[in-house]
Design a protein around this motif. Structure first.
Motif, PDB file in Angstrom:
ATOM      1  N   GLN A  31      24.009 -25.034   3.171  1.00 19.03           N
ATOM      2  CA  GLN A  31      25.389 -24.685   2.846  1.00 19.03           C
ATOM      3  C   GLN A  31      26.422 -25.707   3.319  1.00 19.03           C
ATOM      4  O   GLN A  31      27.602 -25.399   3.459  1.00 19.03           O
ATOM      5  CB  GLN A  31      25.778 -23.291   3.392  1.00 19.03           C
ATOM      6  N   ARG A 439      28.121 -22.438   6.614  1.00 17.39           N
ATOM      7  CA  ARG A 439      27.007 -23.370   6.748  1.00 17.39           C
ATOM      8  C   ARG A 439      26.024 -22.821   7.759  1.00 17.39           C
ATOM      9  O   ARG A 439      26.348 -22.575   8.898  1.00 17.39           O
ATOM     10  CB  ARG A 439      27.545 -24.731   7.207  1.00 17.39           C
ATOM     11  N   GLU A 523      30.825 -25.374  -3.359  1.00 19.78           N
ATOM     12  CA  GLU A 523      29.559 -24.764  -3.807  1.00 19.78           C
ATOM     13  C   GLU A 523      29.653 -24.341  -5.275  1.00 19.78           C
ATOM     14  O   GLU A 523      28.751 -24.602  -6.080  1.00 19.78           O
ATOM     15  CB  GLU A 523      29.242 -23.545  -2.945  1.00 19.78           C
TER      16      GLU A 523
END
Length: 595
Positions: A31, A439, A523
């Motif tokens: 992430q 993350r 993302e």
């Protein structure tokens, strides 16, 4: 769209995606997300200003400064001239090392330590000739002034006649650079005990303190080690210049050095920016032990994890690599132990176990170490270790290792301190699976996955996506606060998703909320570019969101209003029929394409 192995975690299957149009990246494994400035900050260990300057240097772009104070502009230009002078001098010393007959002994010494020419050139190692004015004369001829030579520490005045002369002569030269790789000064090693004129001279000599070089602000080799440290998640800290070079040569390019100083708070801050863990590969002598103790005190304030690399007594990393090869230092680093365990082991090894007085002295040395440990599995384990080595009951050992006040209270009450309870598991980022993922965070719920998939589809087909987003009540359709904020940001801006400002409910710039939103947008952009756009999927995902919303409304109404439940159930059946039809059309379309 580009795809490759993630630089932030170890992986075999590529999960790191880049959208070159929006200039953002996202790793579906760990992430990690951001733009090019975030990437440089993460991999190079610099702040935004440093990232901007690094990118400008790499692209050959001269940054223009707005409203710069005239005095500040003069100071900047003066600094740039000093940096140029130091860079030219470092290149000159390097040429002397490899081309001068006088430097043959220096080459023999360095190569004899097992260092290769390639590794030495990577660190720009050089040699200063013995003549008293080589750098002075060449620099003056190139247009630099005596004042600039004094400011860089390359020249100094004679105490006898006041004439300037080269500060560094007949020495191996190690350029000392900042995190951007700019040479700020030099560390110089003498090959003998006497100067060319017969005077005794110190073995090591650093640049004098000046406007550029400040002792203890930087780490040797940090400009080369930082991307490797970011990737490895740890930094190896050594003492000597040749230790660092030897480790880089052995494939451990995340190594840095103390530059001949005691560890400072500024150096610890630089280590913290490079990686969350520091492996201390320092000599086992008293100076190395003192450096480790100082590191522990400074690291606690920066939440740095310290581990100690066990080195054979009297051996530094360079000697270990030279004597036993790269595998020996790799084994030592792999067996690095937590700093607190290392300290406990050292006290127990060095103490007198034969007498009660000796054991009491060891307990006195161990008490301040244990005072830094709260209730934890590590404390329990180390308490057992001490009890076993000193042949004492475990409960008594815990009492004797407690701080003075706690021990006094326990004795006054006539009790013995019990072993600490196991630490409770923290409610960290894993949570119940329903929290927003960052993350390395916990897994997404199915609802969050649906919400994000819908937003990614809106980005992939912006025209249809704008219409779909405009119809929705975001508070009803999105259960995740982060997804809801992303939807607000994207509504009306799907073609410019990274446009800043104006988003209702967004976090302040630079806040944790703002960074979470930026990561999610990255993302979604990378996810949107992963597959060819298919606008037909949009109504499927929108209807799926609506079904989930109706399910939540039914749950709320069950305990209070049966009539409302019936109406909602009827509405759900209608939406489900719409969903089945839309999904069927998508399957037919994809089947036709496959045929």
């Amino acid at each position: 769209r580009y795809e490759g192995l993630c630089p932030f975690h170890e992986e075999r299957t590529p999960s790191f995606g880049i959208d070159p149009v929006q200039k953002v990246y996202y790793c579906f494994g760990c992430q990690a997300a951001g733009d090019m400035f975030t990437f440089v900050r993460e991999t190079e260990g610099v702040d935004f200003k440093g990232a901007l300057e690094l990118l400008a240097d790499r692209a050959g772009i001269e940054l223009e400064r707005e409203r710069e104070d005239p005095g500040e502009a003069d100071r900047r230009r003066g600094r740039e001239r000093l940096l140029e002078l130091l860079a030219r001098t470092a290149a000159y010393y390097e040429r002397v090392l490899w081309e001068s007959e006088e430097a043959a002994r220096a080459r023999e010494y360095l190569l004899g330590r097992g260092l290769t020419e390639q590794a030495l050139r990577e660190f720009q190692v050089g040699y200063s000739p013995s003549a008293w004015d080589r750098v002075l004369t060449a620099s003056l001829r190139s247009g630099f002034s005596e004042a600039e030579l004094y400011a860089t520490g390359l020249a100094q005045r004679s105490q006898q006649n006041g004439r300037p002369y080269d500060r560094f002569r007949a020495r191996i030269m190690f350029p000392l650079a900042n995190i951007r790789g700019q040479v700020l000064g030099f560390g110089a090693r003498a090959l003998g005990e006497s100067a060319p004129d017969g005077r005794r001279m110190p073995k090591y000599l650093n640049s004098a303190e000046g406007s550029l070089y400040h002792k203890g602000l930087h780490l040797y080799g940090a400009h080369l080690a930082r991307p490797h440290a970011a990737r490895a998640g740890n930094t190896i800290l050594c003492e000597g210049y040749t230790d660092v070079i030897a480790l880089h040569q052995a494939g451990l390019a995340n190594a840095v050095g103390l530059m001949g100083t005691a560890l400072t708070a500024e150096q610890v801050s630089e280590l913290a920016r490079m990686a969350p863990t520091v492996l201390l590969a320092l000599d086992a002598d008293s100076a190395g032990q003192e450096a480790m103790l100082r590191a522990a005190g400074l690291a606690r304030r920066r939440k740095l994890e310290l581990r100690v690399v066990p080195l054979p007594a009297g051996t530094d990393p360079a000697e270990l690599v030279q004597r036993e090869g790269a595998t020996a230092i790799e084994r030592a680093i792999a067996s690095a132990q937590p700093f607190v365990r290392f300290r406990v082991e050292r006290v127990l090894q060095a103490g007198d176990h034969a007498s009660a007085e000796g054991r009491d002295r060891m307990l006195g040395e161990l008490r301040p170490i244990f005072s830094m440990l709260g209730p934890s599995a590590m404390r329990m384990e180390l308490t057992r270790l001490v009890a076993g080595r000193l042949d004492l009951p475990e409960t008594l050992t815990e009492t004797l290792l407690a701080p003075d006040g706690a021990r006094a209270g326990a004795n006054a009450a006539g009790t013995r301190t019990a072993a600490p309870a196991r630490s409770q598991a923290s409610g960290g980022r894993g949570g119940d699976g329903g929290s927003d993922r960052g993350r390395g965070g916990g897994a997404l719920t199915r609802r969050e996955e649906t919400e994000r998939a819908f937003l990614a589809l809106c980005l992939a087909s912006p025209e249809e996506g704008e219409a779909a987003l405009a119809e929705l009540d975001l508070d009803d359709y999105f259960t995740s606060d982060l997804s809801r904020r992303a939807a607000r940001r994207l509504r009306g801006h799907l073609r410019e998703p990274l446009r800043t400002g104006g988003g209702e409910g967004e976090g302040e710039e630079g806040s944790e909320e703002d960074s979470q939103l930026s990561a999610l947008l990255a993302e979604l952009i990378v996810q949107a570019s992963a597959e060819p756009p298919n606008a037909a999927l949009l109504p499927v995902q929108r209807l799926q969101l609506e079904l989930a919303m109706i399910d939540r409304q039914i749950q709320l109404a069950r305990s209070s209003d049966k009539a409302e439940v019936s109406a909602l159930a009827q509405r759900r059946a209608e939406v489900k029929r719409e969903f089945d039809g839309a999904y069927g059309r998508v399957l037919e379309e994809t089947g036709e394409r496959a045929g």
